[in-house]
Design a protein around this motif. Structure first.
Motif, short mmCIF file in Angstrom:
data_model
loop_
_atom_site.label_atom_id
_atom_site.label_comp_id
_atom_site.label_asym_id
_atom_site.label_seq_id
_atom_site.Cartn_x
_atom_site.Cartn_y
_atom_site.Cartn_z
N ASN A 151 0.73 -1.04 0.08
CA ASN A 151 -0.03 -0.09 0.23
C ASN A 151 0.79 1.37 0.09
O ASN A 151 0.31 2.15 0.14
N ALA A 152 1.95 1.06 -0.12
CA ALA A 152 3.09 2.44 0.05
C ALA A 152 3.00 2.82 -1.30
O ALA A 152 2.53 2.50 -2.34
N LEU A 153 3.21 4.39 -1.13
CA LEU A 153 3.39 5.27 -2.41
C LEU A 153 4.63 5.13 -2.78
O LEU A 153 5.76 5.17 -2.24
N VAL A 154 5.00 4.59 -4.03
CA VAL A 154 6.36 4.25 -4.68
C VAL A 154 6.70 5.47 -5.51
O VAL A 154 6.37 5.76 -6.62
N ASN A 155 7.92 5.95 -5.00
CA ASN A 155 8.58 7.23 -6.04
C ASN A 155 9.65 6.53 -6.96
O ASN A 155 10.61 6.26 -6.17
N MET A 156 9.61 6.50 -8.07
CA MET A 156 10.60 5.89 -8.96
C MET A 156 11.55 6.71 -9.29
O MET A 156 11.28 7.75 -10.12
N GLY A 283 0.36 15.06 0.99
CA GLY A 283 -0.88 14.56 0.59
C GLY A 283 -1.42 13.27 1.51
O GLY A 283 -2.54 13.45 1.96
N LEU A 284 -0.49 12.53 1.90
CA LEU A 284 -0.94 11.58 2.80
C LEU A 284 -1.48 12.24 4.06
O LEU A 284 -2.35 11.39 4.72
N ASN A 285 -0.79 13.30 4.58
CA ASN A 285 -1.24 14.11 5.85
C ASN A 285 -2.73 14.73 5.85
O ASN A 285 -3.03 15.46 6.58
N GLY A 286 -3.02 14.91 4.63
CA GLY A 286 -4.18 15.73 4.13
C GLY A 286 -4.10 17.22 4.23
O GLY A 286 -5.10 17.70 3.93
N LEU A 312 -2.17 15.43 -5.41
CA LEU A 312 -1.77 14.45 -4.40
C LEU A 312 -2.77 14.48 -3.17
O LEU A 312 -3.06 15.47 -2.63
N GLY A 313 -3.13 13.44 -2.68
CA GLY A 313 -4.05 13.19 -1.48
C GLY A 313 -3.62 11.79 -0.59
O GLY A 313 -2.64 11.36 -0.58
N LYS A 314 -4.77 11.76 0.24
CA LYS A 314 -4.53 10.77 1.18
C LYS A 314 -4.42 9.22 0.52
O LYS A 314 -3.91 8.29 1.47
N LYS A 319 -6.16 13.50 -8.66
CA LYS A 319 -6.52 14.00 -9.90
C LYS A 319 -5.48 14.05 -10.96
O LYS A 319 -4.39 14.59 -10.18
N VAL A 320 -5.54 13.75 -12.06
CA VAL A 320 -4.59 14.05 -13.16
C VAL A 320 -5.03 15.29 -14.10
O VAL A 320 -6.20 15.02 -14.49
N PHE A 321 -4.30 16.23 -14.05
CA PHE A 321 -4.84 17.38 -14.74
C PHE A 321 -4.60 17.31 -16.37
O PHE A 321 -3.42 16.58 -16.54
N ASP A 322 -5.41 17.85 -17.26
CA ASP A 322 -5.07 17.57 -18.49
C ASP A 322 -3.89 18.92 -19.11
O ASP A 322 -3.53 19.42 -17.96
N LEU A 323 -3.51 18.90 -20.28
CA LEU A 323 -2.33 19.60 -20.41
C LEU A 323 -2.59 20.98 -20.45
O LEU A 323 -1.44 21.76 -20.47
#
Length: 355
Positions: A151-156, A283-286, A312-314, A319-323
């Motif tokens: 369940n972790a957020l993965v930053n590649m 984001g995780l912290n609200g 980024l959120g909990k 949301k992914v914004f358009d260009l």
């Protein structure tokens, strides 16, 4: 003077006033942030912590008051890095882990996993040359993430990001743990460079600058949207924009050449990685309205992955914004980058399924 400066820095750290936010609204490095007493417990794991990016990144994460538990992992050298970083008088507890047998312990309970593991670029080496080595490393680490902290957020961070993110996605899919809202390719260095170069050419305060960067994280797949940059600069010609775009795209090569083959963009990448991890933690912290650019699964183009602004959120991506509106030059750049980015994505998927 040096003594008073150190005392001031210590006081700031104790009060939890360091912020890594890159947004223009909170651009000062030192400002009132969240007191550690009211901040949730958050574990961050850095995989590849003894490397050129991993060491400064580990230090920067130790400075972040949102981190309570910092797990540093690598195949060798981690105990020394962990001991060194652990002496910094900030909130987080630090532990070092080394070798396959300690990877489970490093990952278990992690909220955010940052992956700078892999080999760096060398002179004459393209990001594609890195592929076979780093792809294998990433696949192994993501297999462990799926098992020990799904369940972790993965930053590649491991390059080539255009391929390693699809590899991670395929590994997680096979394990039954894939969540598209929790996998990010860290393209923040492209944003950091675009802001820096734009501010220098436009003669504006870099702390106030914002420049979205979309596409991917290699060469022409990096597309800075200077037409959307703020504050607006009226002194930039079309030639300036072309030059700024090329410099942003070639930023990695610029550093490799400047270091004369003895290194790559490790320090600026560590800074950019720390910025993005900080955004994820907020984001995780609200914290509301945390928006940064990242390479994520999306449907804003015909490609399955694309870098753009995300909220980024909990639960990760909200949301992914358009260009947004593009200049003619940017539209041409988008058209050029799509085939190359598509090829890199497909290469990653093919590697994951064939090995």
């Amino acid at each position: 003077m040096r003594t008073s400066m150190l005392r001031s820095m210590e006081a700031v750290l104790r009060r939890g006033e360091i912020s890594f936010s890159s947004s223009s609204s909170s651009s000062h490095l030192l400002r009132r942030s969240y007191a550690s007493e009211s901040t949730p417990e958050r574990k961050v794991a850095v995989l590849g912590a003894a490397g050129g990016i991993g060491q400064p990144l580990s230090l920067l994460m130790k400075l972040n008051p949102l981190v309570s538990n910092l797990a540093l992992y690598d195949i060798a050298g981690t105990p020394g890095v962990a001991a060194d970083v652990s002496h910094v008088n900030t909130r987080s507890e630090v532990a070092g882990y080394m070798g396959d047998e300690q990877l489970e312990q490093a990952l278990t309970g992690s909220d955010v996993v940052i992956i700078p593991a892999g080999v760096p670029r060398k002179p004459g080496m393209t990001r594609d040359d890195l592929f076979n080595i780093n792809a294998g490393i990433v696949k192994g680490l993501c297999t462990a993430i799926a098992k020990y902290c799904p369940n972790a957020l993965v930053n590649m961070i491991s390059n080539p990001v255009n391929s390693t993110v699809p590899i991670a996605a395929e590994v997680f899919k096979k394990a039954g743990t894939y969540d598209e809202t929790k996998l990010f390719g860290v393209t923040m260095l492209d944003v950091v460079r675009a802001k820096t170069f734009y501010a220098g050419k436009a003669n504006v305060n870099v702390a106030d600058v914002n420049v979205p960067v979309v596409g991917g994280h290699a060469g022409i797949t990096i597309l800075p949207l200077f037409s959307q940059a703020t504050p607006k600069a009226n002194n930039l010609s079309d030639e300036h924009i072309v030059a700024l775009t090329k410099r942003t795209q070639d930023g990695g090569t610029e550093v490799v050449e400047a270091k004369a083959g003895k290194g790559s963009a490790t320090l600026s990448m560590a800074y950019a990685g720390a910025l993005f991890a900080d955004a994820c933690l907020k984001g995780l912290n609200g914290v509301p309205d945390v928006v940064e650019c990242a390479f994520v699964q999306s449907s804003i183009t015909e490609l399955p992955f694309f870098a753009s602004k995300v909220k980024l959120g909990k639960n990760g991506v909200e949301k992914v914004f358009d260009l947004g509106p593009l200049s003619d030059y940017e539209k041409q750049g988008l058209e050029k980058l799509l085939p190359e980015l598509k090829s890199s994505i497909e290469k990653g998927i093919k590697f994951a399924n064939a090995n």
